[in-house]
Write a protein that holds these residues in place. Structure first.
Motif, PDB file in Angstrom:
ATOM      1  N   ILE A 128      27.004  30.199  35.339  1.00 39.70           N
ATOM      2  CA  ILE A 128      28.118  29.611  36.100  1.00 39.70           C
ATOM      3  C   ILE A 128      29.055  30.714  36.577  1.00 39.70           C
ATOM      4  O   ILE A 128      29.499  30.735  37.730  1.00 39.70           O
ATOM      5  N   GLY A 129      29.335  31.658  35.673  1.00 35.59           N
ATOM      6  CA  GLY A 129      30.238  32.756  36.021  1.00 35.59           C
ATOM      7  C   GLY A 129      29.723  33.521  37.228  1.00 35.59           C
ATOM      8  O   GLY A 129      30.481  33.847  38.149  1.00 35.59           O
ATOM      9  N   ILE A 130      28.419  33.779  37.252  1.00 40.49           N
ATOM     10  CA  ILE A 130      27.845  34.530  38.376  1.00 40.49           C
ATOM     11  C   ILE A 130      28.000  33.746  39.675  1.00 40.49           C
ATOM     12  O   ILE A 130      28.457  34.273  40.690  1.00 40.49           O
ATOM     13  N   VAL A 131      27.673  32.447  39.623  1.00 39.81           N
ATOM     14  CA  VAL A 131      27.772  31.641  40.852  1.00 39.81           C
ATOM     15  C   VAL A 131      29.227  31.559  41.321  1.00 39.81           C
ATOM     16  O   VAL A 131      29.523  31.660  42.515  1.00 39.81           O
ATOM     17  N   LEU A 163      17.653  48.558  44.906  1.00 38.43           N
ATOM     18  CA  LEU A 163      18.617  47.493  45.152  1.00 38.43           C
ATOM     19  C   LEU A 163      19.986  48.024  45.523  1.00 38.43           C
ATOM     20  O   LEU A 163      20.708  47.406  46.306  1.00 38.43           O
ATOM     21  N   VAL A 164      20.367  49.175  44.964  1.00 36.50           N
ATOM     22  CA  VAL A 164      21.687  49.742  45.306  1.00 36.50           C
ATOM     23  C   VAL A 164      21.793  49.913  46.815  1.00 36.50           C
ATOM     24  O   VAL A 164      22.783  49.515  47.441  1.00 36.50           O
ATOM     25  N   ILE A 165      20.734  50.474  47.393  1.00 34.42           N
ATOM     26  CA  ILE A 165      20.759  50.714  48.835  1.00 34.42           C
ATOM     27  C   ILE A 165      20.677  49.400  49.603  1.00 34.42           C
ATOM     28  O   ILE A 165      21.389  49.192  50.590  1.00 34.42           O
ATOM     29  N   SER A 166      19.843  48.473  49.120  1.00 30.22           N
ATOM     30  CA  SER A 166      19.686  47.221  49.870  1.00 30.22           C
ATOM     31  C   SER A 166      20.985  46.414  49.848  1.00 30.22           C
ATOM     32  O   SER A 166      21.311  45.732  50.817  1.00 30.22           O
ATOM     33  N   PHE A 167      21.739  46.490  48.755  1.00 26.89           N
ATOM     34  CA  PHE A 167      23.024  45.778  48.698  1.00 26.89           C
ATOM     35  C   PHE A 167      24.003  46.361  49.710  1.00 26.89           C
ATOM     36  O   PHE A 167      24.680  45.632  50.425  1.00 26.89           O
ATOM     37  N   LEU A 186      19.512  37.515  28.631  1.00 26.04           N
ATOM     38  CA  LEU A 186      20.968  37.485  28.626  1.00 26.04           C
ATOM     39  C   LEU A 186      21.627  38.831  28.919  1.00 26.04           C
ATOM     40  O   LEU A 186      22.570  38.889  29.714  1.00 26.04           O
ATOM     41  N   PRO A 187      21.168  39.938  28.298  1.00 25.90           N
ATOM     42  CA  PRO A 187      21.852  41.224  28.592  1.00 25.90           C
ATOM     43  C   PRO A 187      21.860  41.551  30.078  1.00 25.90           C
ATOM     44  O   PRO A 187      22.896  41.964  30.619  1.00 25.90           O
ATOM     45  N   ALA A 188      20.724  41.329  30.758  1.00 27.49           N
ATOM     46  CA  ALA A 188      20.665  41.627  32.186  1.00 27.49           C
ATOM     47  C   ALA A 188      21.621  40.724  32.955  1.00 27.49           C
ATOM     48  O   ALA A 188      22.324  41.164  33.868  1.00 27.49           O
ATOM     49  N   GLN A 189      21.659  39.447  32.573  1.00 32.88           N
ATOM     50  CA  GLN A 189      22.561  38.497  33.228  1.00 32.88           C
ATOM     51  C   GLN A 189      24.009  38.939  33.068  1.00 32.88           C
ATOM     52  O   GLN A 189      24.802  38.904  34.002  1.00 32.88           O
ATOM     53  N   LEU A 190      24.346  39.363  31.825  1.00 31.37           N
ATOM     54  CA  LEU A 190      25.708  39.825  31.554  1.00 31.37           C
ATOM     55  C   LEU A 190      26.033  41.040  32.420  1.00 31.37           C
ATOM     56  O   LEU A 190      27.139  41.147  32.962  1.00 31.37           O
ATOM     57  N   ALA A 191      25.044  41.928  32.548  1.00 29.63           N
ATOM     58  CA  ALA A 191      25.270  43.119  33.366  1.00 29.63           C
ATOM     59  C   ALA A 191      25.540  42.735  34.814  1.00 29.63           C
ATOM     60  O   ALA A 191      26.419  43.296  35.474  1.00 29.63           O
ATOM     61  N   THR A 218      28.934  43.531  36.857  1.00 27.05           N
ATOM     62  CA  THR A 218      28.892  44.204  38.155  1.00 27.05           C
ATOM     63  C   THR A 218      29.619  43.388  39.214  1.00 27.05           C
ATOM     64  O   THR A 218      30.439  43.904  39.983  1.00 27.05           O
ATOM     65  N   LEU A 219      29.321  42.078  39.233  1.00 24.95           N
ATOM     66  CA  LEU A 219      29.949  41.199  40.212  1.00 24.95           C
ATOM     67  C   LEU A 219      31.461  41.198  40.036  1.00 24.95           C
ATOM     68  O   LEU A 219      32.217  41.272  41.018  1.00 24.95           O
ATOM     69  N   ALA A 220      31.893  41.127  38.765  1.00 21.34           N
ATOM     70  CA  ALA A 220      33.330  41.107  38.493  1.00 21.34           C
ATOM     71  C   ALA A 220      33.980  42.374  39.038  1.00 21.34           C
ATOM     72  O   ALA A 220      35.042  42.327  39.661  1.00 21.34           O
TER      73      ALA A 220
END
Lengths: 287, 295
Positions: B8-11, B57-61, B129-134, B138-140
């Motif tokens: 939910i936090g990510i969305v 992904l860094v470059i694609s973002f 979960l760790p990847a999701q948290l990361a 990052t998003l935050a």
């Protein structure tokens, strides 16, 4: 001949676009905002006609039923929403009209579901004129549209309420101090807008299928035609709609069916860049 | 449960990023952008297509944000000199055209079938979960950076000009500034934010189809900033949180009352959004956190 046939089909599409653009241009000219809920008024007309047709089996009654439903929906939208927002910012009215459109679409989705409906009209052998095939239904639809447009222009030009509408479009304050009741003019305007949208929606529904999204999907061509014809010019809207409809049909062999809507967008951009007042627009200065 | 909250936090944060772009464009500058989802879609597809070609992904973002910003350029060039309502219609048309193009150009975007199997961010950590948290962290950070950037822009001389454009465009013109050039830059920055949001979305959901980029997304964002309070960073957060509460809440209601089919729920959602838009615009245009001194 193939292209002539396409142009003829486009002409009928164009009637739908032209009538819808007429509804947009009337609101733009008189109530002064771009009504993004217009598409969903088309849908209201189509469902109204569909329900009446199922109940009575008569196409004439279906047309009257559809017009009545859309006119009431349109007037309700004015009384409940737009009346309270008169004089507010462009954003307020635009966003509210989007909201009205969503509400109408949600209502249709809940009431009729999301399956596609078609008008159960008996098929007839098409007439052939010089190799052009035209069905009795198409002829009837064209005549009906011509009649509807003629009636609308008669109301605008030969009746007291029509003159008052044009006066309000011209200069609202001047109209008010000359003793014109703006409230009455607005009521008449929204009833007319609903009726015109309904005719467009019914034709669209008879030619294709009736779904809750059918009107919204037409919104871009409608706006394109209203701008192309010149905002505030009813005759321009109808003419531009017909031209756009023909152009869309003629383009399909080259760009494919899906790019029809994109063509409307391209026409809109082109007109805004080259001639922002459109074909006949004089009232609104765009830039 | 933690997984659900992180999801939910990510969305929410993806939507906050979208709303921040609109806050800069509408809240600060007065641009009525009804085509926000178009830039979101461009970002999502740009990053997705690059990532599938093996681009990091860094470059694609970054490319997603840059390409969305660049695509705002022609849109702005043709429409920013026009009146506000014309701009709104043109941007709405733009976003629909973007959707038509990505639905039709099968050779590039796989059309209506969409693009499945996109790589996730931080797949190296091993997923879960760790990847999701990361991703969330990052998003935050991106959201904080964007919010700071918007505040810095607004407090700069440039920001004073765009707020002046919002309040009185003629006066700005009379002072010898060209409003269109300022609006163009604001449009591009907001579009860039939407593009980055699109990249996060694509690599979080891992599957994109044109249907995800309908106009309703634009108006979700509009509803969020109207509820929260136009032009306020705090309003952006509060509005998006309320919007998500509503969207997620409607899913829970369906779990509680399974008799309501999903299509009907979609209609109900659409109706509630429509009526909420009308009510807020009519009775509380400055939103919950809005400026109480301005109209």
């Amino acid at each position: 001949m193939f292209y002539l046939q396409l142009a003829l089909n486009g002409f009928i599409q164009g009637l739908v676009i032209g009538l819808g653009a007429l509804a947009i241009t009337l609101v733009f000219g008189i109530a002064r905002f771009a009504n993004a809920g217009t598409g969903d008024l088309l849908t209201a007309g189509a469902y109204g006609a569909l329900a009446t047709h199922k109940a009575t089996g008569s196409l004439v009654l279906a047309g009257i039923g559809g017009i009545a439903v859309a006119a009431v929906a349109s007037l309700l939208a004015y009384i409940l929403v737009f009346k309270r927002l008169m004089g507010r910012s462009v954003m307020a009215l635009l966003l509210a009209s989007i909201g009205v459109g969503f509400a109408i679409r949600a209502f249709h989705g809940l009431l009729y579901g999301h399956s596609q409906y078609v008008f159960q009209i008996p098929l007839s052998r098409p007439y052939v004129f010089f190799g052009l095939r035209i069905s009795a239904l198409d002829l009837a639809l064209m005549l009906t549209t011509a009649l509807a447009v003629a009636m609308l222009f008669a109301i605008l030009h030969f009746t007291a309420i029509g003159r008052q509408m044009r006066a309000v479009a011209d200069n609202r304050e001047l109209a008010r101090v000359s003793g014109i009741t703006v409230g009455r003019v607005m009521t008449a305007l929204w009833l007319l807008v609903g009726a015109v949208s309904a005719v467009a929606g019914i034709i669209l529904g008879m030619k294709t299928v009736v779904t809750p999204e059918m009107g919204w999907d037409m919104l871009l061509p409608l706006f394109a035609a209203a701008i192309f014809g010149g905002i505030g010019s009813p005759a321009g809207a109808v003419l531009a709609g017909i031209l756009l409809g023909i152009a869309q049909e003629l383009s399909t062999p080259f760009v494919g069916f899906t790019y029809k809507i994109a063509l409307a967008f391209a026409v809109m951009l082109f007109v805004l860049l080259i001639r922002p007042q459109g074909l006949f627009g004089t009232i609104e200065r765009v830039r | 449960m933690e997984g659900y909250l992180v999801a939910i936090g990510i969305v929410v944060l993806i939507n906050v990023l979208l709303a921040l772009g609109l806050t800069l464009q509408y809240g600060r500058t007065g641009l009525i952008n009804f085509g926000h989802v178009g830039f979101f879609a461009i970002g999502a597809y740009t990053s997705a297509l690059l990532a599938l070609q093996g681009v990091p992904l860094v470059i694609s973002f970054v490319a997603a944000g840059a390409f969305a910003a660049v695509s705002a350029w022609p849109v702005g060039m043709v429409s920013l000199r026009l009146r506000d309502d014309y701009f709104a219609i043109v941007t709405l048309g733009f976003s629909e055209t973007v959707r038509i193009v990505i639905s039709s150009e099968k050779w590039l975007t796989n059309g209506m079938q969409g693009i499945p199997g996109l790589p996730r961010l931080y797949e190296g950590i091993g997923g879960g979960l760790p990847a999701q948290l990361a991703v969330l962290v990052t998003l935050a950070l991106v959201v904080i950076a964007s919010a700071t950037m918007i505040q810095r822009i607004t407090n700069s001389p440039f920001g004073r000009v765009i707020e002046a454009i919002r309040d009185n465009e003629e006066a700005v013109t009379a002072l010898g500034k060209n409003p269109a050039s300022f609006k163009l830059r604001v449009l591009a920055v907001g579009a860039g934010l939407a593009g980055v949001a699109g990249a996060f979305y694509a690599h979080y959901i891992t599957f994109i189809v044109p249907d995800q980029f309908g106009p309703i997304v634009t108006f979700y964002v509009w509803m969020a900033i109207i509820i929260g309070g136009v032009g306020r960073i705090s309003g952006t957060l509060v509005g998006t949180a309320i919007l998500m509460l509503f969207l997620e809440g409607s899913r829970f209601i369906r779990d509680l009352i399974p008799a309501i089919p999903e299509v009907e729920m979609a209609s109900i959602r659409l109706g509630v959004i429509g009526i909420a838009l009308i009510l807020f615009v009519t009775y509380r245009p400055q939103g919950l956190m809005g400026d109480y001194t301005q109209r």
